[in-house]
Design a protein around this motif. Structure first.
Motif, short mmCIF file in Angstrom:
data_model
loop_
_atom_site.label_atom_id
_atom_site.label_comp_id
_atom_site.label_asym_id
_atom_site.label_seq_id
_atom_site.Cartn_x
_atom_site.Cartn_y
_atom_site.Cartn_z
N LEU A 129 3.91 -16.42 -3.39
CA LEU A 129 3.18 -17.02 -2.27
C LEU A 129 1.96 -17.80 -2.77
O LEU A 129 1.06 -17.25 -3.39
CB LEU A 129 2.71 -15.92 -1.31
N THR A 130 2.00 -19.09 -2.50
CA THR A 130 0.89 -19.96 -2.90
C THR A 130 0.38 -20.69 -1.67
O THR A 130 1.15 -21.10 -0.82
CB THR A 130 1.39 -20.98 -3.96
N VAL A 131 -0.95 -20.77 -1.57
CA VAL A 131 -1.56 -21.51 -0.46
C VAL A 131 -2.60 -22.45 -1.02
O VAL A 131 -3.40 -22.07 -1.88
CB VAL A 131 -2.23 -20.55 0.56
N ARG A 132 -2.58 -23.70 -0.56
CA ARG A 132 -3.62 -24.67 -0.91
C ARG A 132 -4.54 -24.86 0.28
O ARG A 132 -4.11 -24.93 1.41
CB ARG A 132 -2.99 -26.02 -1.27
N ARG A 133 -5.84 -24.88 0.02
CA ARG A 133 -6.81 -25.25 1.06
C ARG A 133 -7.72 -26.29 0.45
O ARG A 133 -8.16 -26.14 -0.69
CB ARG A 133 -7.63 -24.05 1.52
N GLY A 134 -8.01 -27.33 1.22
CA GLY A 134 -8.77 -28.42 0.64
C GLY A 134 -7.94 -29.02 -0.49
O GLY A 134 -6.74 -29.19 -0.36
N ASP A 135 -8.56 -29.25 -1.65
CA ASP A 135 -7.82 -29.90 -2.74
C ASP A 135 -7.43 -28.91 -3.84
O ASP A 135 -7.12 -29.32 -4.94
CB ASP A 135 -8.65 -31.06 -3.32
N ARG A 136 -7.46 -27.60 -3.51
CA ARG A 136 -7.12 -26.66 -4.59
C ARG A 136 -6.36 -25.45 -4.05
O ARG A 136 -6.47 -25.10 -2.88
CB ARG A 136 -8.40 -26.20 -5.30
#
Ligand code: ATP
Ligand code: MG
Length: 260
Positions: A18-25
């Motif tokens: 499970l990977t989540v990006r928020r903003g640019d990272r």
């Protein structure tokens, strides 16, 4: 009470990569974890480590999620989960200008609209008020309640649908010790009497002892998963806090040589 005809089995939540990006990272880095059915799982870690992000992913409100995340046998956010998952956000979300009962009536109507459900709605509101011990404050304006009472109204809203999975984001922050104890007793009663699965976050390590299982998080990763006893003995620690610190040291040895 623990029939699992829906295929959810022993795990209410299963995450793989499970990977989540928020903003640019990326803020969650390929997590693997499970949440056991009917147990209280504590999600513990310092401020900013990604607890709220993980919870938002589980309830299906987090954008830019990759990997596999199954909740009660469905992909997170599936419409079939709407009434089966209860979520209390970190900031209590109730209408200040409505009474406690009016808040609950309103959310009950959103959950189960229509005249046919009128009696079921009324019963659910009465039960939820009793669950959080606010029956005698039912006619008070939510805006006139203390912070602890307001967060219990939020919890009552989440209990309206008799959820199988309850996701609680730092429900005990800022509460006095008596209220904290009462809330933990309620969580245990829900798990033990109704078979409710609870995923509860905290950045206070001493709440760890009240959980059946723990997910220890740091900087967007799960450092360890297991019961408090197992985590303590595995790390030779007296407290979960000490276990956490040892795991941090193991994961990132002190010094400047950390690989880039
Ligand atoms: N809207 C946003 N846009 C970009 N980055 C965000 C956003 N919200 C949170 N983040 C970042 O994501 C990371 C994880 O935040 P998250 O709110 O999940 O942490 P947390 O563990 O719940 O913290 P706390 O204990 O303070 O509630 C943080 O580094 C934060 O800066
Ligand atoms: Mg948070």
């Amino acid at each position: 009470m623990m029939n699992s005809t829906d295929g959810a089995g022993a795990n209410a939540v299963e995450a793989r990569a499970l990977t989540v990006r928020r903003g640019d990272r990326p803020v969650l880095h390929g997590l693997d974890f499970t949440v056991r059915t009917g147990r209280i799982t504590g999600l513990l870690g310092p401020s900013g480590c990604g607890k709220s992000t993980l919870m938002r992913a589980v309830v299906g409100t987090q954008a830019r999620t990759t990997g596999t995340l199954d909740v009660l046998g469905h992909p997170a956010g599936h419409p079939a989960l709407r009434a089966r998952v209860g979520y209390v956000t970190q900031a209590p979300s109730v209408y200040a200008d409505l009474t406690v009962r009016q808040n609950l009536d309103y959310f009950a109507a959103v959950l189960r609209p229509g005249r046919a459900h009128r009696d079921a709605r009324r019963d659910a509101v009465v039960r939820a008020l009793g669950d959080v011990d606010l029956t005698d404050r039912a006619d008070a304006l939510a805006g006139a309640l203390s912070g602890g009472q307001r967060s219990r109204v939020s919890l009552a809203v989440a209990l309206l649908g008799t959820p199988e999975l309850l996701v609680l984001d730092e429900p005990t922050v800022g509460l006095d010790p008596v209220l904290r104890r009462d809330l933990w007793e309620l969580f245990h009663a829900l798990a033990e009497d109704r078979g409710t699965t609870i995923l509860v976050s905290s950045h206070v390590m001493d709440e760890a002892e009240r959980c059946h299982r723990l997910l220890l998080m740091r900087e967007g990763s799960v450092l360890a998963e297991g019961g408090p006893d197992a985590l303590r003995s595995r790390t030779g620690s007296h407290t979960v806090e000490q276990a956490f610190l040892r795991l941090v040291d193991e994961a990132a040895p002190t010094g400047q040589e950390t690989a880039r």
